[in-house]
Design a protein around this motif. Structure first.
Motif, PDB file in Angstrom:
ATOM      1  N   GLY A 161       0.821  -1.203   0.000  1.00 58.87           N
ATOM      2  CA  GLY A 161       0.000   0.000   0.000  1.00 58.87           C
ATOM      3  C   GLY A 161       0.851   1.248   0.000  1.00 58.87           C
ATOM      4  O   GLY A 161       2.079   1.198   0.148  1.00 58.87           O
ATOM      5  N   THR A 162       0.203   2.393  -0.135  1.00 52.70           N
ATOM      6  CA  THR A 162       0.920   3.666  -0.196  1.00 52.70           C
ATOM      7  C   THR A 162       0.429   4.661   0.858  1.00 52.70           C
ATOM      8  O   THR A 162       0.873   5.803   0.889  1.00 52.70           O
ATOM      9  N   GLY A 163      -0.482   4.214   1.729  1.00 53.31           N
ATOM     10  CA  GLY A 163      -1.055   5.111   2.724  1.00 53.31           C
ATOM     11  C   GLY A 163      -0.171   5.274   3.945  1.00 53.31           C
ATOM     12  O   GLY A 163       0.975   4.813   3.988  1.00 53.31           O
ATOM     13  N   VAL A 164      -0.740   5.898   4.954  1.00 53.72           N
ATOM     14  CA  VAL A 164      -0.018   6.158   6.191  1.00 53.72           C
ATOM     15  C   VAL A 164       0.105   4.878   7.013  1.00 53.72           C
ATOM     16  O   VAL A 164      -0.764   4.013   6.966  1.00 53.72           O
ATOM     17  N   LYS A 165       1.184   4.771   7.777  1.00 56.88           N
ATOM     18  CA  LYS A 165       1.363   3.640   8.688  1.00 56.88           C
ATOM     19  C   LYS A 165       0.772   3.998  10.052  1.00 56.88           C
ATOM     20  O   LYS A 165       0.947   5.121  10.525  1.00 56.88           O
ATOM     21  N   PRO A 166       0.096   3.058  10.689  1.00 60.52           N
ATOM     22  CA  PRO A 166      -0.488   3.346  12.001  1.00 60.52           C
ATOM     23  C   PRO A 166       0.557   3.293  13.113  1.00 60.52           C
ATOM     24  O   PRO A 166       1.619   2.693  12.959  1.00 60.52           O
ATOM     25  N   GLN A 167       0.228   3.936  14.220  1.00 56.90           N
ATOM     26  CA  GLN A 167       1.009   3.814  15.443  1.00 56.90           C
ATOM     27  C   GLN A 167       0.259   2.901  16.402  1.00 56.90           C
ATOM     28  O   GLN A 167      -0.921   2.599  16.210  1.00 56.90           O
ATOM     29  N   MET A 214       2.625  -1.805   8.231  1.00 58.43           N
ATOM     30  CA  MET A 214       1.810  -1.774   7.018  1.00 58.43           C
ATOM     31  C   MET A 214       1.341  -0.358   6.678  1.00 58.43           C
ATOM     32  O   MET A 214       0.672   0.284   7.483  1.00 58.43           O
ATOM     33  N   PRO A 215       1.619   0.129   5.474  1.00 58.43           N
ATOM     34  CA  PRO A 215       0.938   1.340   5.010  1.00 58.43           C
ATOM     35  C   PRO A 215      -0.526   0.999   4.697  1.00 58.43           C
ATOM     36  O   PRO A 215      -0.839  -0.138   4.313  1.00 58.43           O
ATOM     37  N   ALA A 216      -1.420   1.941   4.896  1.00 57.16           N
ATOM     38  CA  ALA A 216      -2.822   1.708   4.569  1.00 57.16           C
ATOM     39  C   ALA A 216      -2.951   1.296   3.098  1.00 57.16           C
ATOM     40  O   ALA A 216      -2.255   1.830   2.231  1.00 57.16           O
ATOM     41  N   GLY A 217      -3.816   0.327   2.854  1.00 60.74           N
ATOM     42  CA  GLY A 217      -3.973  -0.218   1.508  1.00 60.74           C
ATOM     43  C   GLY A 217      -3.151  -1.469   1.277  1.00 60.74           C
ATOM     44  O   GLY A 217      -3.260  -2.109   0.225  1.00 60.74           O
ATOM     45  N   SER A 218      -2.341  -1.853   2.275  1.00 57.40           N
ATOM     46  CA  SER A 218      -1.499  -3.039   2.152  1.00 57.40           C
ATOM     47  C   SER A 218      -2.235  -4.300   2.564  1.00 57.40           C
ATOM     48  O   SER A 218      -3.234  -4.263   3.301  1.00 57.40           O
ATOM     49  N   LYS A 219      -1.706  -5.419   2.106  1.00 56.90           N
ATOM     50  CA  LYS A 219      -2.132  -6.734   2.584  1.00 56.90           C
ATOM     51  C   LYS A 219      -0.878  -7.536   2.876  1.00 56.90           C
ATOM     52  O   LYS A 219      -0.039  -7.738   1.994  1.00 56.90           O
ATOM     53  N   TYR A 220      -0.728  -7.942   4.130  1.00 60.93           N
ATOM     54  CA  TYR A 220       0.436  -8.696   4.568  1.00 60.93           C
ATOM     55  C   TYR A 220       0.011 -10.069   5.072  1.00 60.93           C
ATOM     56  O   TYR A 220      -1.140 -10.274   5.473  1.00 60.93           O
ATOM     57  N   LYS A 221       0.977 -10.966   5.081  1.00 67.07           N
ATOM     58  CA  LYS A 221       0.788 -12.274   5.700  1.00 67.07           C
ATOM     59  C   LYS A 221       1.761 -12.357   6.864  1.00 67.07           C
ATOM     60  O   LYS A 221       2.970 -12.156   6.700  1.00 67.07           O
ATOM     61  N   PHE A 222       1.224 -12.639   8.051  1.00 67.32           N
ATOM     62  CA  PHE A 222       2.039 -12.711   9.254  1.00 67.32           C
ATOM     63  C   PHE A 222       2.156 -14.149   9.739  1.00 67.32           C
ATOM     64  O   PHE A 222       1.173 -14.894   9.736  1.00 67.32           O
ATOM     65  N   LEU A 252      -7.252  -1.540   5.772  1.00 68.20           N
ATOM     66  CA  LEU A 252      -8.126  -0.714   4.962  1.00 68.20           C
ATOM     67  C   LEU A 252      -8.008   0.767   5.284  1.00 68.20           C
ATOM     68  O   LEU A 252      -8.061   1.624   4.404  1.00 68.20           O
ATOM     69  N   LYS A 253      -7.858   1.059   6.602  1.00 71.97           N
ATOM     70  CA  LYS A 253      -7.858   2.449   7.021  1.00 71.97           C
ATOM     71  C   LYS A 253      -7.234   2.602   8.386  1.00 71.97           C
ATOM     72  O   LYS A 253      -7.386   1.747   9.246  1.00 71.97           O
ATOM     73  N   VAL A 254      -6.512   3.711   8.575  1.00 73.65           N
ATOM     74  CA  VAL A 254      -6.023   4.086   9.902  1.00 73.65           C
ATOM     75  C   VAL A 254      -7.009   5.108  10.455  1.00 73.65           C
ATOM     76  O   VAL A 254      -7.120   6.229   9.927  1.00 73.65           O
ATOM     77  N   ASN A 255      -7.740   4.729  11.486  1.00 70.91           N
ATOM     78  CA  ASN A 255      -8.771   5.612  12.032  1.00 70.91           C
ATOM     79  C   ASN A 255      -8.189   6.737  12.874  1.00 70.91           C
ATOM     80  O   ASN A 255      -8.847   7.754  13.097  1.00 70.91           O
ATOM     81  N   GLY A 256      -6.985   6.547  13.383  1.00 67.31           N
ATOM     82  CA  GLY A 256      -6.374   7.552  14.242  1.00 67.31           C
ATOM     83  C   GLY A 256      -6.561   7.186  15.707  1.00 67.31           C
ATOM     84  O   GLY A 256      -7.022   6.104  16.042  1.00 67.31           O
TER      85      GLY A 256
END
Length: 257
Positions: A161-167, A214-222, A252-256
């Motif tokens: 993905g290309t979005g923001v990464k969550p904390q 993960m940047p928002a919009g990513s899909k990872y396998k853990f 899908l989204k970082v809500n904050g």
């Protein structure tokens, strides 16, 4: 139900002890001959009256409830003295605060011993599962595309993905599914038909660490070792103790915050 009864019994004993410190009233002493007769009756295994049956029933209920806390033994003579003092109005030997402190310390110690014993037994019982997880992770980290963090968490980028990464303090909206190493699925938001939001610092450590990568919009396998998942106890009927878990997570989204 047993735990409710235990709480009532324990608080009742402690409360009665406190109340009795404020009174000096005593009931007439029971004749020794009567006490001997009742003791003999109990030794013979007989309950000769409704009072005997009721008294014995309370004793077994209290004993069974206390046993669930992990306590293995008590000084039964002193236990009976405490019950008798509370009923007859004799001066009690502990204040309410002292009684509550004794109860709390005893249950905490017993629970700790019980938990350690269960963990030791589980470690033996689930040793093959632990080894399976360790062997899997050892081989999996050699695969192209799999990265391993300092904690031992492994991940693979399925979609970048290309979005923001969550904390860790953020809430996130995700789709996911989780499986055991044998492929058995134990949870899936896809199957429920809707994503889920949750605070990232209130999930298993493997998720808290991994989703922050993960940047928002990513899909990872853990690939999450047991110590970063549900540990020595597992979770419910579907996740046994010492389970290494595999999750596919779509951020899908970082809500904050």
């Amino acid at each position: 139900m047993k735990r409710i009864l235990l709480a009532v019994c324990l608080s009742g004993i402690a409360g009665a002890s406190y109340a009795q410190t404020k009174t000096t009233a005593k009931k007439p002493a029971v004749k020794k001959t009567t006490a001997v007769t009742k003791t003999s009756t109990l030794k013979m295994g007989g309950l000769k009256s409704a009072l005997d049956s009721t008294s014995y029933a309370f004793g077994t209920s209290i004993g069974a409830s206390l046993k669930t806390t992990g306590l293995s033994t008590l000084n039964y003579d002193v236990l009976l003295k405490g019950l008798k003092d509370s009923f007859t109005g004799d001066k009690v030997l502990l204040t309410q605060q002292q009684a509550q402190q004794c109860i709390s310390e005893a249950i905490t110690k017993a629970s700790s011993i019980k938990n350690k014993a269960e963990e030791a037994a589980n470690k033996i019982k689930y040793a093959p599962m632990m080894k399976e997880g360790q062997d899997f992770l050892e081989q999996n980290k050699k695969r192209a595309g799999v990265q391993t963090t300092a904690s031992g968490l492994q991940y693979e980028v399925l979609t970048a993905g290309t979005g923001v990464k969550p904390q860790a303090t953020d809430s996130v909206l995700v789709h996911y599914k989780g499986t055991l190493l044998n492929g058995k699925q134990f949870d899936s938001s896809y199957d429920r038909g809707e994503p889920i939001s949750f605070p990232l610092n209130r999930v298993i450590p493997g998720w808290t660490e991994g989703v922050q990568l993960m940047p928002a919009g990513s899909k990872y396998k853990f690939f999450i070792p047991y110590n970063l998942a549900y540990g020595e106890r597992g979770a419910g009927a579907d996740i046994p103790p010492y389970s290494t878990l595999i999750f596919e997570v779509e951020l899908l989204k970082v809500n904050g915050k």
